[in-house]
Design an enzyme around this catalytic site. Structure first.
Site, PDB file in Angstrom:
ATOM      1  N   SER A   1       0.824  -1.213   0.000  1.00  0.00           N
ATOM      2  CA  SER A   1       0.000   0.000   0.000  1.00  0.00           C
ATOM      3  C   SER A   1       0.856   1.260   0.000  1.00  0.00           C
ATOM      4  CB  SER A   1      -0.916   0.012   1.226  1.00  0.00           C
ATOM      5  OG  SER A   1      -1.666  -1.171   1.286  1.00  0.00           O
TER       6      SER A   1
HETATM    7  N1  SAH Z   1      -1.165  -4.348   3.530  1.00  0.00           N
HETATM    8  C1  SAH Z   1      -0.405  -4.997   2.480  1.00  0.00           C
HETATM    9  C2  SAH Z   1      -1.094  -4.913   1.148  1.00  0.00           C
HETATM   10  C3  SAH Z   1      -2.165  -5.884   0.986  1.00  0.00           C
HETATM   11  S1  SAH Z   1      -2.772  -6.049  -0.678  1.00  0.00           S
HETATM   12  C4  SAH Z   1       0.961  -4.356   2.358  1.00  0.00           C
HETATM   13  O1  SAH Z   1       1.176  -3.271   2.913  1.00  0.00           O
HETATM   14  O2  SAH Z   1       1.821  -4.944   1.700  1.00  0.00           O
HETATM   15  C5  SAH Z   1      -4.099  -7.128  -0.334  1.00  0.00           C
HETATM   16  C6  SAH Z   1      -3.695  -8.527   0.030  1.00  0.00           C
HETATM   17  O3  SAH Z   1      -4.873  -9.249   0.357  1.00  0.00           O
HETATM   18  C7  SAH Z   1      -3.020  -9.299  -1.113  1.00  0.00           C
HETATM   19  O4  SAH Z   1      -1.778  -9.765  -0.685  1.00  0.00           O
HETATM   20  C8  SAH Z   1      -3.984 -10.443  -1.384  1.00  0.00           C
HETATM   21  O5  SAH Z   1      -3.345 -11.649  -1.750  1.00  0.00           O
HETATM   22  C9  SAH Z   1      -4.687 -10.588  -0.048  1.00  0.00           C
HETATM   23  N2  SAH Z   1      -5.996 -11.263  -0.117  1.00  0.00           N
HETATM   24  C10 SAH Z   1      -6.880 -11.276  -1.144  1.00  0.00           C
HETATM   25  N3  SAH Z   1      -7.962 -12.003  -0.829  1.00  0.00           N
HETATM   26  C11 SAH Z   1      -7.750 -12.470   0.437  1.00  0.00           C
HETATM   27  C12 SAH Z   1      -8.520 -13.308   1.310  1.00  0.00           C
HETATM   28  N4  SAH Z   1      -9.705 -13.803   0.951  1.00  0.00           N
HETATM   29  N5  SAH Z   1      -7.997 -13.587   2.524  1.00  0.00           N
HETATM   30  C13 SAH Z   1      -6.794 -13.098   2.904  1.00  0.00           C
HETATM   31  N6  SAH Z   1      -6.021 -12.294   2.108  1.00  0.00           N
HETATM   32  C14 SAH Z   1      -6.506 -11.992   0.895  1.00  0.00           C
END
Ligand code: SAH
Length: 201
Positions: free
Chosen positions: A55
């Site tokens: 993010s």
């Molecule tokens: N906060 C993180 C960014 C997250 S992006 C950072 O700073 O790096 C969103 C993430 O949610 C991705 O890695 C994706 O794989 C995950 N995601 C998507 N669907 C999901 C689910 N059903 N359960 C858990 N994680 C999930």
């Protein structure tokens, strides 16, 4: 350890000194792929594989503030991704429970956070849409992946007076960052800002 000067600039708008301090002690470059190192401190999201992004750092700082953390809080995080938001929360709270659906991202984030010495993080590779019932209730819940509607399963895992911060809205569209506060068996909700996060898979 001195705060990272790039982080100090990005955290200018953050009033809570605890959040500023925790944010400025995490090196974002450790969470960014090798090929994107020169952009590590730019204030926008960067790809980390499998369509996921780390993010935007100023938003990570703001979300850390909107979560109103306390040092004793047990926190559930949905969407570990790179583990950057996880690292900042781990500096602010007692225990972090973080869930990531993609097993490769989950493994990489865990190895990275362990190498950085964090010992108050619990990891689970799996679907975070239903939360982590075995470890509930939580004082705070944060999602960095968008839910299609009211995240009832997560709200059910909130402690009395707990707070959840969750992007809610359509896949690929503009979502609202919702803040829910549990008050006497019901929830007060407010929309904080429009956001665009990857949607739950
Ligand atoms: N906060 C993180 C960014 C997250 S992006 C950072 O700073 O790096 C969103 C993430 O949610 C991705 O890695 C994706 O794989 C995950 N995601 C998507 N669907 C999901 C689910 N059903 N359960 C858990 N994680 C999930």
């Amino acid at each position: 350890m001195a705060p990272y000067p790039e982080a100090v600039k990005l955290a200018r708008g953050i009033r809570d000194p605890r959040v500023r301090e925790a944010f400025c002690r995490v090196d974002r470059s450790r969470f960014v792929p090798a090929t994107l190192q020169s952009a590590a401190w730019e204030d926008h999201p960067l790809p980390i594989g499998d369509n996921a992004t780390i993010s935007q750092p100023s938003l990570v700082a703001e979300m850390s503030a909107w979560l109103s953390t306390t040092p004793s809080a047990r926190v559930l995080e949905i969407g570990t991704g790179s583990g950057y938001q996880t690292a900042i929360l781990a500096g602010l709270c007692a225990e972090i429970y973080t869930m990531e659906l993609n097993p490769d991202l989950a493994r990489t984030a865990r190895a990275r956070l362990e190498a950085l010495g964090f010992q108050n993080i619990h990891y689970k590779a799996g679907d975070g849409a239903k939360g982590w019932p075995e470890a509930a209730p939580f004082d705070r819940i944060i999602a960095t992946v968008a839910f299609p509607g009211k995240p009832q399963a997560l709200l059910d895992q909130l402690e009395d007076s707990g707070i959840a911060l969750v992007p809610v809205g359509p896949d690929g569209g503009t979502q609202s960052l919702m803040r829910y506060r549990q008050v006497q068996q019901s929830y007060r909700s407010e929309a904080i800002i429009p956001v665009r996060f990857l949607s739950l898979r």
